[in-house]
Design a protein around this motif. Sequence first.
Motif, PDB file in Angstrom:
ATOM      1  N   VAL A 208      16.790 -18.341   0.216  1.00  0.00           N
ATOM      2  CA  VAL A 208      18.103 -17.603   0.416  1.00  0.00           C
ATOM      3  C   VAL A 208      17.519 -16.272   0.905  1.00  0.00           C
ATOM      4  O   VAL A 208      18.150 -15.492   1.784  1.00  0.00           O
ATOM      5  CB  VAL A 208      18.812 -17.640  -0.817  1.00  0.00           C
ATOM      6  CG1 VAL A 208      19.883 -16.594  -0.692  1.00  0.00           C
ATOM      7  CG2 VAL A 208      19.228 -18.911  -1.123  1.00  0.00           C
TER       8      VAL A 208
ATOM      9  N   ASP B 278      17.102 -15.244   4.700  1.00  0.00           N
ATOM     10  CA  ASP B 278      18.715 -15.193   5.499  1.00  0.00           C
ATOM     11  C   ASP B 278      18.868 -13.809   5.485  1.00  0.00           C
ATOM     12  O   ASP B 278      19.284 -13.268   6.679  1.00  0.00           O
ATOM     13  CB  ASP B 278      19.767 -15.847   4.713  1.00  0.00           C
ATOM     14  CG  ASP B 278      19.762 -17.127   4.818  1.00  0.00           C
ATOM     15  OD1 ASP B 278      18.952 -17.889   5.602  1.00  0.00           O
ATOM     16  OD2 ASP B 278      20.537 -18.056   4.071  1.00  0.00           O
TER      17      ASP B 278
ATOM     18  N   SER C 109      22.919 -12.931  -3.262  1.00  0.00           N
ATOM     19  CA  SER C 109      22.764 -14.194  -2.352  1.00  0.00           C
ATOM     20  C   SER C 109      22.350 -15.328  -2.947  1.00  0.00           C
ATOM     21  O   SER C 109      22.770 -16.474  -3.103  1.00  0.00           O
ATOM     22  CB  SER C 109      22.369 -14.202  -0.946  1.00  0.00           C
ATOM     23  OG  SER C 109      22.943 -13.342  -0.297  1.00  0.00           O
TER      24      SER C 109
ATOM     25  N   TYR D  51      23.982 -18.917  -4.239  1.00  0.00           N
ATOM     26  CA  TYR D  51      23.450 -20.133  -3.941  1.00  0.00           C
ATOM     27  C   TYR D  51      23.661 -20.982  -5.118  1.00  0.00           C
ATOM     28  O   TYR D  51      23.806 -22.037  -5.118  1.00  0.00           O
ATOM     29  CB  TYR D  51      22.098 -19.961  -3.394  1.00  0.00           C
ATOM     30  CG  TYR D  51      21.486 -21.043  -2.816  1.00  0.00           C
ATOM     31  CD1 TYR D  51      21.684 -21.575  -1.421  1.00  0.00           C
ATOM     32  CD2 TYR D  51      20.803 -21.926  -3.866  1.00  0.00           C
ATOM     33  CE1 TYR D  51      21.038 -22.728  -1.165  1.00  0.00           C
ATOM     34  CE2 TYR D  51      20.021 -23.231  -3.082  1.00  0.00           C
ATOM     35  CZ  TYR D  51      20.005 -23.288  -1.977  1.00  0.00           C
ATOM     36  OH  TYR D  51      19.511 -24.690  -1.400  1.00  0.00           O
TER      37      TYR D  51
ATOM     38  N   ARG E   3      25.868 -19.969   5.532  1.00  0.00           N
ATOM     39  CA  ARG E   3      24.707 -19.549   5.938  1.00  0.00           C
ATOM     40  C   ARG E   3      24.688 -18.455   6.827  1.00  0.00           C
ATOM     41  O   ARG E   3      23.812 -17.564   6.885  1.00  0.00           O
ATOM     42  CB  ARG E   3      23.608 -20.755   6.387  1.00  0.00           C
ATOM     43  CG  ARG E   3      22.988 -21.513   5.218  1.00  0.00           C
ATOM     44  CD  ARG E   3      21.954 -20.847   4.451  1.00  0.00           C
ATOM     45  NE  ARG E   3      21.076 -21.408   3.516  1.00  0.00           N
ATOM     46  CZ  ARG E   3      20.095 -21.229   2.780  1.00  0.00           C
ATOM     47  NH1 ARG E   3      19.720 -20.130   2.907  1.00  0.00           N
ATOM     48  NH2 ARG E   3      19.267 -22.105   2.027  1.00  0.00           N
TER      49      ARG E   3
ATOM     50  N   ASP F 266      25.612 -15.352   5.246  1.00  0.00           N
ATOM     51  CA  ASP F 266      24.439 -14.787   4.304  1.00  0.00           C
ATOM     52  C   ASP F 266      23.816 -13.845   5.229  1.00  0.00           C
ATOM     53  O   ASP F 266      23.134 -12.764   4.812  1.00  0.00           O
ATOM     54  CB  ASP F 266      23.539 -15.997   3.558  1.00  0.00           C
ATOM     55  CG  ASP F 266      23.071 -15.356   2.546  1.00  0.00           C
ATOM     56  OD1 ASP F 266      23.298 -14.557   1.929  1.00  0.00           O
ATOM     57  OD2 ASP F 266      21.756 -16.358   2.274  1.00  0.00           O
TER      58      ASP F 266
ATOM     59  N   ILE G 222      20.356 -19.564  12.478  1.00  0.00           N
ATOM     60  CA  ILE G 222      20.262 -20.150  10.864  1.00  0.00           C
ATOM     61  C   ILE G 222      21.373 -21.286  10.715  1.00  0.00           C
ATOM     62  O   ILE G 222      21.389 -22.147  10.095  1.00  0.00           O
ATOM     63  CB  ILE G 222      20.411 -18.858   9.946  1.00  0.00           C
ATOM     64  CG1 ILE G 222      18.731 -18.415  10.182  1.00  0.00           C
ATOM     65  CG2 ILE G 222      20.329 -19.640   8.589  1.00  0.00           C
ATOM     66  CD1 ILE G 222      18.628 -17.353   9.204  1.00  0.00           C
TER      67      ILE G 222
ATOM     68  N   THR H 278      21.259 -25.101   9.797  1.00  0.00           N
ATOM     69  CA  THR H 278      22.107 -25.772   8.485  1.00  0.00           C
ATOM     70  C   THR H 278      23.301 -26.783   8.884  1.00  0.00           C
ATOM     71  O   THR H 278      23.295 -27.579   8.026  1.00  0.00           O
ATOM     72  CB  THR H 278      22.884 -24.409   7.945  1.00  0.00           C
ATOM     73  OG1 THR H 278      21.954 -23.274   7.666  1.00  0.00           O
ATOM     74  CG2 THR H 278      23.703 -24.644   6.658  1.00  0.00           C
TER      75      THR H 278
ATOM     76  N   GLN I 116      13.207 -18.374   9.342  1.00  0.00           N
ATOM     77  CA  GLN I 116      13.797 -17.085   9.011  1.00  0.00           C
ATOM     78  C   GLN I 116      12.537 -16.168   9.060  1.00  0.00           C
ATOM     79  O   GLN I 116      12.827 -14.814   9.702  1.00  0.00           O
ATOM     80  CB  GLN I 116      13.997 -16.827   7.456  1.00  0.00           C
ATOM     81  CG  GLN I 116      15.364 -17.781   7.094  1.00  0.00           C
ATOM     82  CD  GLN I 116      15.226 -18.088   5.683  1.00  0.00           C
ATOM     83  OE1 GLN I 116      14.294 -18.077   4.889  1.00  0.00           O
ATOM     84  NE2 GLN I 116      16.519 -18.383   5.051  1.00  0.00           N
TER      85      GLN I 116
END
Length: 355
Positions: A33, A36, A59, A63, A152, A155, A187, A191, A322
């Motif tokens: 996480v 992101d 975040s 999550y 996502r 985020d 991202i 996802t 990421q």
Amino acid sequence: MKDRKAVPGSGSRPAVSLADLAQLVRAPAALSVPGDVLAGAAAAGHPLGVRTFGVMGSSVCLYWAGMALNDYADATIDAVERPERPVPSGRVPRRTALAVAGALTAGGLALAAVSGGRRSLLGALPLAGAVWAYDLKLKSTPAGPAAMASARALDVLAGALAAGRGPDRTTGTGAALLRGAVPAALIGAHTYTLTALSRHEISGAPARLPAATLAASTTTALAAALPAVRTAVACVGRLSERGGATSAARSGTTAGATEIVRSAATAGVSRSTAARAVVVAAGALAYLGSYGTAQARAVREPSGENVRRAVGAGILGLMPLQAALTARSGATAAAAALGVVHPLARRLARRISPT
């Protein structure tokens, strides 16, 4: 197995252990996480700072809330398909899972407000809404993959909003969202593929599904690595004119990367730009090496087990992606640190499943 102590006044019901809660929220998966937020903040011009770390914590809470809420909502289905999970096995009462989800959501929103004020709360509120809408209503509908992808993406945009004002930072909310749009889209695309696969973790999938998600993941990796490819092409082209490309190309992976960075100045490319290109390329390759390989295995044999492995690889394989996106925005050191966390997350996932 050791008996757990009963909660006073609860009859024979055992206490919920920390290990059970860790399994409920898939604790190690939360390592995917912060990247992101980091990718979004880097795109907005200020990857590291108090606000960024605060939004990362927010975040992670959201999550974990989503994971607990998922098990609350899927208790009946999990009793048949995944009876080993904490809720259907009776180790965590269903109402406790809901309470954990509510507490973590409140904590995530509060942390966003405290660390970044109204601007960070502006990013956290729609993210929390997307998480609850997905788990309680949209998960089993055709809109499910898009809903999770939007969570996502939100985020990432929350990270962009976390970049505060200053000489080297984004000065407006609109500009921050615009700068974070590309990493958010990539991202989100990742996802979407992951969520589409996750619907077939039990029964398996038609081979065309992992083939399609593999193609989408490859496109995502190429899009993320595009700046690095451009830099490499320019560097190699200039080196070729000066006779220096051959030695760099013939070196091993690590030695070759070092040679490219050293030769960048000769080719008219700064060392920082060359180093950034190397980290971006390494992140994109690591992403395909983990998630792409698992999907290729699912294409060959699309059983439930292989699809489930691909989903697990995709959850943690997001981290190299990421890192690539963070590096392409100029935060090379932060991206490299994120890449180092990936092997740790994979090790922890052997103890607590991320799916």
